[in-house]
Design a protein around this motif. Structure first.
Motif, PDB file in Angstrom:
ATOM      1  N   LYS A 140     -62.654 -44.661   0.072  1.00 17.75           N
ATOM      2  CA  LYS A 140     -62.846 -45.946  -0.601  1.00 17.75           C
ATOM      3  C   LYS A 140     -61.786 -46.955  -0.125  1.00 17.75           C
ATOM      4  O   LYS A 140     -62.112 -48.107   0.191  1.00 17.75           O
ATOM      5  N   VAL A 141     -60.547 -46.504  -0.067  1.00 18.88           N
ATOM      6  CA  VAL A 141     -59.454 -47.385   0.381  1.00 18.88           C
ATOM      7  C   VAL A 141     -59.715 -47.857   1.807  1.00 18.88           C
ATOM      8  O   VAL A 141     -59.576 -49.040   2.134  1.00 18.88           O
ATOM      9  N   LEU A 142     -60.145 -46.914   2.682  1.00 18.44           N
ATOM     10  CA  LEU A 142     -60.427 -47.259   4.080  1.00 18.44           C
ATOM     11  C   LEU A 142     -61.563 -48.269   4.178  1.00 18.44           C
ATOM     12  O   LEU A 142     -61.504 -49.224   4.944  1.00 18.44           O
ATOM     13  N   ALA A 143     -62.626 -48.037   3.364  1.00 16.75           N
ATOM     14  CA  ALA A 143     -63.779 -48.940   3.396  1.00 16.75           C
ATOM     15  C   ALA A 143     -63.366 -50.335   2.954  1.00 16.75           C
ATOM     16  O   ALA A 143     -63.784 -51.342   3.543  1.00 16.75           O
TER      17      ALA A 143
ATOM     18  N   GLU B  69     -62.076 -35.075  -4.480  1.00 18.18           N
ATOM     19  CA  GLU B  69     -61.907 -36.364  -5.165  1.00 18.18           C
ATOM     20  C   GLU B  69     -60.839 -37.221  -4.462  1.00 18.18           C
ATOM     21  O   GLU B  69     -60.960 -38.436  -4.388  1.00 18.18           O
ATOM     22  N   THR B  70     -59.813 -36.548  -3.885  1.00 16.80           N
ATOM     23  CA  THR B  70     -58.798 -37.285  -3.119  1.00 16.80           C
ATOM     24  C   THR B  70     -59.442 -37.881  -1.868  1.00 16.80           C
ATOM     25  O   THR B  70     -59.216 -39.035  -1.516  1.00 16.80           O
ATOM     26  N   GLN B  71     -60.266 -37.066  -1.209  1.00 19.81           N
ATOM     27  CA  GLN B  71     -60.990 -37.513  -0.019  1.00 19.81           C
ATOM     28  C   GLN B  71     -61.809 -38.775  -0.328  1.00 19.81           C
ATOM     29  O   GLN B  71     -61.810 -39.742   0.439  1.00 19.81           O
TER      30      GLN B  71
END
Lengths: 213, 278
Positions: B265-268, B258-260
Motif C-alpha cells: 500500500k505504501v509503495l502504491a 498483513e505487513t506485506q
C-alpha cells in the motif's frame, strides 16, 4: 610581450590577488591597451592555470586563488575595457534548481567562469524556474548554468529547461548542467546543450558556447 | 544535514516524526573536508559532531531518552576532481576519530566502510573497500553503512557488497582477537604431542578448528593445479558467480502477510504520488 604583462600572467598563475590589480594599473600607465592586457596577460595566465590543473599539477584551492587574482585585476580593467568599447566574452547566469540547497559546485563554476572573463549573474540556490526566466529576461545571458546535487532534485533541471522553452527564451541561451548525480546522457535527455563534471569543465563549456575556446 | 551547519526541511521533518513516534534515530551529516567542512581531521569532526548534536538536542527535547545514533560519512574532497572521496584513507581515519568522540560522549555511532571510488570491480575497489571495512571493525562502530558503494557513492554494486561480505568476515575474525586461557594456551597438548609429531588428530584441534578460523567463501587457497583445474577463476569471477547464485537461490525470510499488504500500500501510494513527474 612586455615585462609587465609577463608579471601579470605570473601573478595570475601564482594566485596573487594583491599584485594582479596593481600590475594591471602599471601596464595601463605604460600605455598597454586594455584589450592587450586582457588577452595576453590575464586570459593567457588563466589558460596556463587550466593546463596545469588538467595535468594534475595544480589543485582546486590554487585554481580558485588564481580566479580571485583574475577577478581583482578585472575590477581595474573592466571599466577601461567598457570605455574603450571592447566586448567582454559574455554573461553566464547560474542557479541551483528548486528544492536543492547544495550550491558549492555551482559557486565553483561561477568562480571559474569569472576567471575565464565572463560576467556572472548568480541567482542562488533553491531557485524556481520562474526565477531563471525572470533573470534571463533581465540580464540576457548567453549561457545559463544550473546544478542539482540530489537524484530527487535533478529532475527540476528538466522542468526549468521546459519552463524556459515555454517562456519562448530557449533559443536565446545555451544551457549547461552539472552536479553529482548528473551525467552527459541525462543532460541530453532533458534537453540541455552540455554537461560539465566540475568547475573548470563548466567554464570550458561556457567558453565553447560563446565561441571563445 | 546540508553541511556546513544547515539542515533541510525534510531532515528535520523526519527527525520530528521519529522523535514523536519513538523511532530510534540516526542523524547523519555528510561533511566534506576542504569543501563543506574544515580541511583538517580535527576540524571536520568538531563541525560534524556539532551538526549531529543539533539533531540530538532537538530529538531529546521532543522525546527525552529517544535512542540516538551519531552518524555520518566524514571524508575528503578530492582537490582535483572535487568528488567526495569514498575510498580515501581519510574516510576511515575521520570516522575512527568520530567514533571515539561518540563513545566518549556515551553515544552509539553509525560507521562507514566497504565503499570505493573505483568504477568497476578491481584492485582499487578491493583495497579501498577492504581497508575501510577493517578499520571500521577496529574502531568498533555500532552499525556500518555504505558497504558496496562504488563510484564515490554514485552506484551501489552487488559485487562490491558480496566481496565486502568476505572482507567483513575477515575483519571480524581479527577483531575477535586471541582468546587466552589454560585450554587455549595448550601447554598440556604441546607436552602430550611432543616433538616430531602432528596436531591434526588431537581432540584439541577438533575442538577449536571451527571457531578459531575464518573460513572464506571467496578467497581462494587452492594450489595452482587445482585452481587451474577448477576453471582458473579470479576473485572477480568467483564474486560474480556467488552473486548470481545468491540471486537465483536465496529466499528472504518471510514476513507476515498483513505487513506485506501495508508495504504494498505504501509503495502504491508513493508510485501514485510521483507517477506524473518526469
Amino acid at each position: 610581450m612586455s615585462r609587465t604583462l609577463e608579471r601579470i600572467s605570473t601573478a595570475i598563475l601564482e594566485g596573487d590577488a594583491e599584485k594582479s590589480p596593481k600590475l594591471v594599473e602599471k601596464a595601463l600607465a605604460e600605455g598597454t591597451t586594455a584589450k592587450e592586457i586582457l588577452d595576453n596577460a590575464l586570459l593567457a595566465g588563466m589558460q596556463e592555470v587550466g593546463v596545469r590543473f588538467r595535468a594534475g599539477d595544480m589543485f582546486v584551492p590554487e585554481v580558485l586563488m588564481s580566479a580571485e587574482a583574475m577577478q581583482e585585476a578585472m575590477v581595474i580593467l573592466r571599466p577601461v575595457l567598457v570605455a574603450s568599447g571592447v566586448k567582454l566574452i559574455g554573461k553566464v547566469l547560474l542557479g541551483t534548481v528548486k528544492g536543492d540547497l547544495h550550491d558549492i559546485g555551482k559557486n565553483l563554476v561561477g568562480m571559474m567562469c569569472e576567471g575565464a572573463g565572463f560576467e556572472i549573474i548568480d541567482i542562488g540556490f533553491n531557485a524556481e524556474p520562474e526565477k531563471f526566466i525572470e533573470a534571463i529576461k533581465q540580464h540576457q545571458p548567453q549561457v545559463v548554468g544550473m546544478s542539482a546535487m540530489l537524484t530527487t532534485t535533478m529532475r527540476a533541471m528538466g522542468h526549468t529547461i521546459k519552463a524556459i522553452e515555454e517562456a519562448g527564451l530557449r533559443d536565446t541561451v545555451k544551457v549547461m548542467v552539472g552536479g553529482a548525480p548528473v551525467d552527459a546522457e541525462f543532460a541530453k535527455r532533458i534537453g540541455a546543450d552540455g554537461y560539465g563534471s566540475n568547475g573548470p569543465a563548466g567554464s570550458e563549456l561556457a567558453k565553447k558556447f560563446v565561441g571563445a575556446a | 544535514m546540508v553541511s556546513p551547519l544547515v539542515s533541510t526541511f525534510e531532515a528535520i521533518d523526519k527527525l520530528i516524526f521519529a522523535a514523536t513516534h519513538r523511532v530510534p534515530l540516526v542523524f547523519t551529516p555528510c561533511p566534506i573536508a576542504g569543501g563543506t567542512a574544515p580541511i583538517t581531521g580535527a576540524g571536520i569532526i568538531t563541525m560534524g559532531a556539532a551538526e549531529s548534536w543539533m539533531g540530538l538536542t532537538l530529538a531529546q527535547t521532543l522525546q527525552p531518552g529517544l535512542p540516538f545514533f551519531m552518524g555520518g560519512v566524514f571524508s575528503a574532497m578530492d582537490m582535483n576532481t572535487m568528488i567526495l572521496a569514498y575510498g580515501a584513507p581519510e574516510l576511515p581515519l575521520y570516522m575512527a576519530g568520530l567514533t571515539e568522540l561518540a563513545h566518549y560522549a556515551g553515544l552509539p555511532l553509525w560507521q562507514t566502510g566497504g565503499c570505493t571510488d573505483s568504477k568497476v570491480f578491481d584492485g582499487q575497489a578491493m583495497i579501498e573497500g577492504g581497508s575501510s571495512v577493517f578499520f571500521s571493525a577496529l574502531t568498533s562502530g555500532d552499525m556500518c553503512h555504505d558497504v558496496g558503494y562504488t563510484e564515490s557513492a554514485m552506484t551501489g554494486s552487488l559485487f562490491q557488497l558480496c566481496a565486502m561480505d568476505e572482507a567483513i568476515g575477515y575483519a571480524r575474525r581479527i577483531v575477535r582477537g586471541i582468546e587466552v586461557n589454560d585450554d587455549t594456551l595448550a601447554v598440556s597438548v604441546i607436552k602430550e604431542i611432543g616433538p616430531n609429531n602432528h596436531y591434526l588428530r588431537h581432540a584439541h584441534t577438533r575442538k577449536y578448528y571451527k571457531s578459531e578460523y575464518f573460513y572464506p567463501k571467496l578467497l581462494d587457497r587452492q594450489d595452482f593445479e587445482n585452481w587451474e583445474a577448477s576453471g582458473s577463476m579470479t576473485m572477480k569471477d568467483r564474486t560474480i558467480a556467488r552473486v548470481r547464485d545468491l540471486l537465483a537461490t536465496h529466499k528472504a525470510s518471510p514476513i507476515k502477510p498483513e505487513t506485506q499488504k501495508v508495504i504494498e500500500k505504501v509503495l502504491a501510494e508513493a508510485e501514485d504520488r510521483v507517477k506524473d513527474k518526469k
